[in-house]
Design an enzyme around this catalytic site. Structure first.
Site, mmCIF file in Angstrom:
data_model
loop_
_atom_site.group_PDB
_atom_site.id
_atom_site.type_symbol
_atom_site.label_atom_id
_atom_site.label_comp_id
_atom_site.label_asym_id
_atom_site.label_seq_id
_atom_site.Cartn_x
_atom_site.Cartn_y
_atom_site.Cartn_z
ATOM 1 N N GLY A 1 -6.442 54.407 -9.929
ATOM 2 C CA GLY A 1 -6.923 55.422 -10.350
ATOM 3 C C GLY A 1 -6.306 56.060 -11.499
ATOM 4 C CG ASN B 1 -2.114 51.007 -17.945
ATOM 5 O OD1 ASN B 1 -2.231 50.073 -18.860
ATOM 6 N ND2 ASN B 1 -1.902 52.252 -17.497
ATOM 7 C CB CYS C 1 -5.567 50.645 -15.536
ATOM 8 S SG CYS C 1 -5.882 50.944 -13.972
ATOM 9 C CG ASN D 1 -1.600 47.214 -15.838
ATOM 10 O OD1 ASN D 1 -1.573 47.291 -14.559
ATOM 11 N ND2 ASN D 1 -1.710 47.833 -16.135
ATOM 12 C CB THR D 2 -2.753 44.853 -11.177
ATOM 13 O OG1 THR D 2 -3.342 45.633 -11.580
ATOM 14 C CG2 THR D 2 -1.262 45.820 -10.898
ATOM 15 N N GLY E 1 6.133 41.206 -9.564
ATOM 16 C CA GLY E 1 6.643 41.052 -8.225
ATOM 17 C C GLY E 1 7.981 40.356 -8.280
#
Lengths: 306, 260
Positions: A73, A127, A130, A193-194, A245
């Site tokens: 977060g 960013n 997120c 990003n993820t 990764g």
């Protein structure tokens, strides 16, 4: 150490193309006890916002197959405390500092960028991707018009620092977003990003993470990241920092071949703080053994001929 | 750090004792600290990805030991590691127990929480403390190393939920009856137990230190995945279990946020 790894990425001269990724390396200082951080090409610090943010409730992380989910977060000390308490100590180490930043609103993005533009840092990474907060972040990264707008507005106030925009993989076509950044004047793109993910405890039948969903990172996402860097590279001219990764030098070469002018190592820093250092040494060795004059020679050299 | 496995001994179907030779670690480690251990003994796989946090159970000469419980893939792989295997870990990590001399101490351990308590008991005993250990588990399989523990404690009270070893019931019951006779309490185990121990200790106005366990990615303070909420004055602060912990003042932990 030789010059073979020296990499210029949107005007910033990195001693090597291996940078530690935001959110996986704290403010850099956490790692000083464990490795010589001046060996790194650069450090992208934990995402900074205008004011201090406490982050999400616990639990925040869960390991999954060859990866992990997180929903921290964007907990951070806020830009003021970062500049006062963290940056001076980090600056003592000879490595480039990239400040990852974000805002809950367009105005906050602009304000943080303005403050950081005058700070003693080398580059900004915005960013907009997120997946773990309700306001800001991803809202700007999954709508091309918003991506253009926030990049454009931030770019307007920046006079000194290059702006890199970190893209989300949670979109159907990343090319559109890359193009929006380029059109809005971004100096570089970092991707990815993820990936939005989720895991359920089958015994309690509850999500492992209090936020329910979290961002998936680690080796599990590498093929997705390689594909997206390739797509980005084929649609824009600005340089790309490849993320997703990476755990060894072979991964770095793979990202370079599809167009990454530099890379970020993320989750691997959690696995073993020595990994980015090993990657730097192994990469240098690989270039030497194969008579490759510099890292930049590899960039975009994947062969797609049939 | 890298160490060499001296023994990886099966204690029962759940628990193992892993002894590792590593001079560097032994030189630096302090009681209460933990390590993040790489459970993969081959490098060619990325699964499990993250290292596992394990409490240090003992140090002897140039060796240290860990007690671990088989929980998932990582600990199962660890249990397959053979003698002489080189194993890597980040260490020593985290905060330490406050050591006292010549005091009356009560130590509580629940299940795998015995790991740091074992080393603590030995250390306190050497410092001339009276060491009473209350050690609870679900069944007799969850209370291990009883012979060794007898030697390092003045009184060893064992409890199990099903009565298969020691007294039937919760470890907090016999402890609660004696709480007033101690100068300091230490505990490691499930969060519910640590909360109960802390509340009993606070009720008797005896200082209490607890060693907490959270999921951790790095163990180095970077991932912010292991936050523990702690009261300091009127403020609630976020502490990292891996750096500011794992040992916390039990009277300051905001237990409602920890036990969910």
């Amino acid at each position: 150490m030789s010059d073979i790894l020296k990499t210029t990425f949107c005007g910033v001269k990195f001693k090597n193309p291996v940078i530690t990724a935001s959110g996986t390396f704290g403010y850099g200082l956490e790692y000083v006890k464990h490795i010589d951080i001046s060996r790194l090409g650069g450090i992208s610090v934990k995402g900074i916002s205008l004011t201090e943010v406490p982050g999400n409730p616990m639990p925040r992380i869960m390991e999954t197959t060859s990866g992990m989910l997180n929903a921290i977060g964007l907990q951070n000390v806020g830009v003021e405390r970062f500049l006062k308490e963290k940056l001076p100590a980090l600056r003592k180490h000879d490595t480039k500092i990239i400040v990852n930043f974000w805002g809950k609103t367009l105005e906050e993005y602009v304000k943080v960028a303005e403050i950081l533009d005058d700070a003693d840092v080398d580059m900004l990474e915005m960013n907009i991707s997120c997946p773990n907060i309700k306001e800001g972040g991803i809202a700007f990264g999954t709508d091309p018009e918003m991506t253009y707008k926030v990049t454009n507005e931030v770019k307007k106030v920046l006079k000194n620092k290059p702006l890199m925009v970190k893209l989300s993989p949670n979109v159907t076509n990343i090319r559109v977003f890359a193009k929006a950044c380029e059109d809005a004047g971004a100096d570089a793109i970092s991707a990815i990003n993820t990936l939005l993910g989720m895991a359920i405890n089958i015994h309690t039948r509850k999500p492992y993470i209090s936020n329910v969903t979290g961002g998936l990172s680690g080796p599990a996402i590498k093929p997705v990241a390689v594909r997206m860097v390739h797509e980005t590279f084929s649609s824009v001219k600005i340089p790309i920092m490849g993320i997703g990764g990476i755990t060894n030098w072979q991964d770095v070469v793979e990202f370079a071949l599809v167009g990454a002018g530099a890379v970020q190592v993320g989750t691997a820093n959690f696995v073993d703080p020595q990994i980015p250092i090993n990657i730097i040494d192994d990469l240098e060795n690989h270039l030497k053994v194969n008579n490759i004059a510099s890292f930049s020679e590899l960039v975009g050299k994947a062969d797609f001929s049939k | 750090m890298v160490g060499k496995i001296v023994r990886n001994q099966k204690l029962n179907d759940k628990y193992y004792l892993l002894e590792i030779k590593c001079e560097e670690f032994v030189r630096e480690a302090k009681v209460g600290q933990f390590i993040m251990i790489n459970t993969r003994h081959q490098d060619y796989t990325n699964d499990p990805l993250l290292r596992r946090p394990l409490g240090v159970a003992n140090i002897e000469g140039d060796k240290f030991s860990l007690v671990y419980m088989i929980v998932g893939k990582g600990t199962r792989l660890l249990s397959e590691c053979q003698k002489d295997t080189e194993i890597s870990f980040s260490a020593p990590l985290g905060s330490t127990f406050t050591l006292l001399r010549k005091k009356r101490t009560a130590l509580l351990a629940g299940g795998i929480g015995i790991a740091p308590v074992y080393w603590l008991a030995k250390t306190l005993k050497e410092a001339g403390c009276v060491v009473d250990l209350y050690y609870g588990g679900r069944t007799m399989d969850d209370v291990v190393l009883l012979e060794e523990l007898k030697e390092t404690t003045d009184h060893l009270v064992v409890t199990t939920d099903d009565g298969s070893a020691g007294i039937k019931g919760l470890v907090t019951d016999p402890f609660g009856e004696n709480v007033n006779s101690y100068d300091q309490i230490y505990a490691c185990g499930p969060k519910g137990m640590l909360r109960a121990v802390s509340e009993i200790a606070m009720g008797a106005d005896v200082p209490v230190e607890v060693s907490l366990d959270e999921r951790m990615a790095c163990g180095l303070g970077a991932c912010l995945g292991c936050i523990i909420y702690v009261k300091e004055g009127d403020e609630t602060l976020q502490k990292r279990c891996c750096v500011e912990g794992p040992v916390f003042d039990g009277s300051k932990v905001v237990w409602d946020t920890v036990c969910k």
